[in-house]
Write an enzyme that holds these catalytic residues in place. Structure first.
Site, PDB file in Angstrom:
ATOM      1  N   PHE A  19      52.602  45.934  41.793  1.00 51.51           N
ATOM      2  CA  PHE A  19      52.567  44.536  41.360  1.00 51.51           C
ATOM      3  C   PHE A  19      51.782  44.404  40.060  1.00 51.51           C
ATOM      4  O   PHE A  19      50.680  43.845  40.050  1.00 51.51           O
ATOM      5  CB  PHE A  19      51.918  43.666  42.439  1.00 51.51           C
ATOM      6  CG  PHE A  19      52.607  43.758  43.774  1.00 51.51           C
ATOM      7  CD1 PHE A  19      53.948  43.427  43.904  1.00 51.51           C
ATOM      8  CD2 PHE A  19      51.910  44.167  44.909  1.00 51.51           C
ATOM      9  CE1 PHE A  19      54.585  43.488  45.139  1.00 51.51           C
ATOM     10  CE2 PHE A  19      52.540  44.227  46.146  1.00 51.51           C
ATOM     11  CZ  PHE A  19      53.872  43.889  46.269  1.00 51.51           C
ATOM     12  N   GLY A  46      41.928  47.371  45.078  1.00 48.25           N
ATOM     13  CA  GLY A  46      43.360  47.097  45.248  1.00 48.25           C
ATOM     14  C   GLY A  46      44.205  48.123  44.522  1.00 48.25           C
ATOM     15  O   GLY A  46      44.664  47.907  43.401  1.00 48.25           O
ATOM     16  N   SER A  52      48.572  50.128  38.962  1.00 50.63           N
ATOM     17  CA  SER A  52      47.487  49.799  38.027  1.00 50.63           C
ATOM     18  C   SER A  52      46.684  51.046  37.663  1.00 50.63           C
ATOM     19  O   SER A  52      46.188  51.160  36.528  1.00 50.63           O
ATOM     20  CB  SER A  52      46.580  48.704  38.593  1.00 50.63           C
ATOM     21  OG  SER A  52      46.215  48.972  39.928  1.00 50.63           O
ATOM     22  N   GLY A  75      47.356  46.943  53.330  1.00 52.92           N
ATOM     23  CA  GLY A  75      48.034  45.776  52.773  1.00 52.92           C
ATOM     24  C   GLY A  75      47.211  44.508  52.895  1.00 52.92           C
ATOM     25  O   GLY A  75      46.374  44.375  53.783  1.00 52.92           O
ATOM     26  N   ASP A 141      41.704  43.342  42.078  1.00 53.36           N
ATOM     27  CA  ASP A 141      43.098  43.006  42.411  1.00 53.36           C
ATOM     28  C   ASP A 141      43.329  43.303  43.900  1.00 53.36           C
ATOM     29  O   ASP A 141      44.344  43.851  44.287  1.00 53.36           O
ATOM     30  CB  ASP A 141      44.044  43.859  41.529  1.00 53.36           C
ATOM     31  CG  ASP A 141      45.489  43.388  41.600  1.00 53.36           C
ATOM     32  OD1 ASP A 141      45.741  42.224  41.959  1.00 53.36           O
ATOM     33  OD2 ASP A 141      46.371  44.216  41.283  1.00 53.36           O
ATOM     34  N   HIS A 144      43.781  38.503  48.235  1.00 53.54           N
ATOM     35  CA  HIS A 144      43.821  37.253  47.481  1.00 53.54           C
ATOM     36  C   HIS A 144      43.568  36.021  48.339  1.00 53.54           C
ATOM     37  O   HIS A 144      43.787  34.899  47.906  1.00 53.54           O
ATOM     38  CB  HIS A 144      45.159  37.120  46.743  1.00 53.54           C
ATOM     39  CG  HIS A 144      45.284  38.052  45.567  1.00 53.54           C
ATOM     40  ND1 HIS A 144      44.264  38.883  45.153  1.00 53.54           N
ATOM     41  CD2 HIS A 144      46.306  38.283  44.713  1.00 53.54           C
ATOM     42  CE1 HIS A 144      44.662  39.577  44.105  1.00 53.54           C
ATOM     43  NE2 HIS A 144      45.901  39.248  43.815  1.00 53.54           N
ATOM     44  N   HIS A 169      42.936  40.132  38.166  1.00 53.49           N
ATOM     45  CA  HIS A 169      44.386  39.923  38.165  1.00 53.49           C
ATOM     46  C   HIS A 169      44.752  38.700  38.992  1.00 53.49           C
ATOM     47  O   HIS A 169      44.012  38.284  39.868  1.00 53.49           O
ATOM     48  CB  HIS A 169      45.115  41.149  38.717  1.00 53.49           C
ATOM     49  CG  HIS A 169      46.559  41.159  38.355  1.00 53.49           C
ATOM     50  ND1 HIS A 169      47.556  41.537  39.218  1.00 53.49           N
ATOM     51  CD2 HIS A 169      47.177  40.799  37.182  1.00 53.49           C
ATOM     52  CE1 HIS A 169      48.729  41.435  38.598  1.00 53.49           C
ATOM     53  NE2 HIS A 169      48.526  40.988  37.372  1.00 53.49           N
ATOM     54  N   ASP A 170      45.919  38.145  38.687  1.00 58.81           N
ATOM     55  CA  ASP A 170      46.480  37.003  39.430  1.00 58.81           C
ATOM     56  C   ASP A 170      45.616  35.754  39.323  1.00 58.81           C
ATOM     57  O   ASP A 170      45.389  35.036  40.305  1.00 58.81           O
ATOM     58  CB  ASP A 170      46.747  37.384  40.891  1.00 58.81           C
ATOM     59  CG  ASP A 170      47.675  38.585  40.992  1.00 58.81           C
ATOM     60  OD1 ASP A 170      48.787  38.525  40.434  1.00 58.81           O
ATOM     61  OD2 ASP A 170      47.274  39.611  41.582  1.00 58.81           O
TER      62      ASP A 170
HETATM   63  N1  SAH Z   1      46.780  46.909  41.740  1.00 64.90           N
HETATM   64  C1  SAH Z   1      47.973  47.107  42.547  1.00 64.90           C
HETATM   65  C2  SAH Z   1      48.294  45.961  43.478  1.00 64.90           C
HETATM   66  C3  SAH Z   1      47.230  45.674  44.501  1.00 64.90           C
HETATM   67  S1  SAH Z   1      47.867  44.738  45.861  1.00 64.90           S
HETATM   68  C4  SAH Z   1      49.178  47.414  41.634  1.00 64.90           C
HETATM   69  O1  SAH Z   1      48.999  47.600  40.430  1.00 64.90           O
HETATM   70  O2  SAH Z   1      50.297  47.468  42.116  1.00 64.90           O
HETATM   71  C5  SAH Z   1      46.402  44.406  46.749  1.00 64.90           C
HETATM   72  C6  SAH Z   1      45.839  45.600  47.513  1.00 64.90           C
HETATM   73  O3  SAH Z   1      44.556  45.212  47.991  1.00 64.90           O
HETATM   74  C7  SAH Z   1      46.641  46.035  48.750  1.00 64.90           C
HETATM   75  O4  SAH Z   1      47.023  47.380  48.613  1.00 64.90           O
HETATM   76  C8  SAH Z   1      45.671  45.836  49.920  1.00 64.90           C
HETATM   77  O5  SAH Z   1      45.731  46.866  50.906  1.00 64.90           O
HETATM   78  C9  SAH Z   1      44.328  45.826  49.240  1.00 64.90           C
HETATM   79  N2  SAH Z   1      43.320  45.059  49.952  1.00 64.90           N
HETATM   80  C10 SAH Z   1      43.391  43.770  50.328  1.00 64.90           C
HETATM   81  N3  SAH Z   1      42.273  43.387  50.948  1.00 64.90           N
HETATM   82  C11 SAH Z   1      41.454  44.477  50.949  1.00 64.90           C
HETATM   83  C12 SAH Z   1      40.139  44.721  51.459  1.00 64.90           C
HETATM   84  N4  SAH Z   1      39.440  43.759  52.058  1.00 64.90           N
HETATM   85  N5  SAH Z   1      39.630  45.956  51.326  1.00 64.90           N
HETATM   86  C13 SAH Z   1      40.335  46.947  50.721  1.00 64.90           C
HETATM   87  N6  SAH Z   1      41.574  46.762  50.198  1.00 64.90           N
HETATM   88  C14 SAH Z   1      42.125  45.549  50.322  1.00 64.90           C
HETATM   89 MG    MG Z   2      47.750  41.673  41.436  1.00 61.60          MG
END
Ligand code: SAH
Ligand code: MG
Length: 212
Positions: A19, A46, A52, A75, A141, A144, A169-170
């Site tokens: 993403f 993330g 990323s 996830g 990231d 969210h 991000h976002d």
């Molecule tokens: N940076 C990535 C997208 C990240 S999506 C890219 O470039 O594609 C968000 C990620 O955050 C997911 O993989 C999810 O497992 C992780 N995540 C969400 N909450 C989290 C938490 N509390 N601790 C660790 N990882 C977390």
């Molecule tokens: Mg993102």
């Protein structure tokens, strides 16, 4: 735009699963290239399938530092079955939960980044609580929702060295464009704290510098 990535690195990052729109990935790579590696390593919250990290890893390698990529690989809320950002083939059927770690590892292997990108597997808050190495770049990231975004702000931003870069991000100032927490729980509090000043904005990616 001039890019800090080679043609090959660009092609790998662009085609990696995940993403991160390419223009925002380029801004991420540019921020990483401008970070001062003498302040410490890079860290992202993330990692997902490693996209990323394909933008952050090459600048880390060239600077002689590393990117720590923190993720429990189960996830986010919005990645779970029934939610908008769910990808069914990422579910480990044996445990009945998402598992993006195998995909992350393949991405990093194929990108030739295994020496520069270090996976840290676990909940962000659990990793942050005992973290003590100052960071030159922090990319947030992760989750969210309100609570994960709030925790990432509270637990990770103090780890950034003064002079280091906070990349978020976002960030959607207009609710019509997307969810609120990265904007309301990370971006605004960072600016309102007086500890950060804004460096650049590209799409939903914001680069801030820690000034005190
Ligand atoms: N940076 C990535 C997208 C990240 S999506 C890219 O470039 O594609 C968000 C990620 O955050 C997911 O993989 C999810 O497992 C992780 N995540 C969400 N909450 C989290 C938490 N509390 N601790 C660790 N990882 C977390
Ligand atoms: Mg993102």
């Amino acid at each position: 735009m001039t890019t800090p990535l080679t043609e090959r690195e660009l092609a790998i990052a662009r085609s990696a699963r995940g993403f991160m729109p390419h223009d925002e990935g380029l801004a991420l790579a540019a921020a990483a290239t401008s970070a001062d590696p003498t302040l410490g390593p890079f860290l992202e919250v993330g990692g997902y399938c490693g996209k990323s990290a394909c933008y952050l890893g090459p600048p880390a390698a060239r600077a002689g530092t590393v990117l720590y990529s923190v993720d429990h690989h189960r996830g986010s809320e919005e990645n779970q079955p029934g939610w908008e950002w769910h990808e069914p083939d990422l579910v480990d059927s044996r445990v009945g939960k998402m598992d993006t770690l195998p995909f992350f590892r393949r991405t990093i292997h194929d990108a030739g980044l295994e020496d520069a990108v270090v996976a840290v597997v676990g909940p962000s808050a659990a990793v942050a609580r005992h973290w003590s190495t100052p960071l030159s770049l922090l990319f947030i990231d992760g989750g969210h929702g309100v609570q994960p975004a709030r925790d990432d702000y509270r637990l990770w931003t103090p780890q950034l060295a003064v002079g280091g870069l906070l990349v978020i991000h976002d960030v959607f100032p207009d609710p019509a464009d997307g969810g609120r927490p990265p904007y309301e729980e990370i971006y605004l509090p960072a600016l309102e704290s007086g500890r950060f000043s804004e460096v650049s904005a590209t799409g939903s990616l914001r680069v801030l510098r820690r000034v005190r």
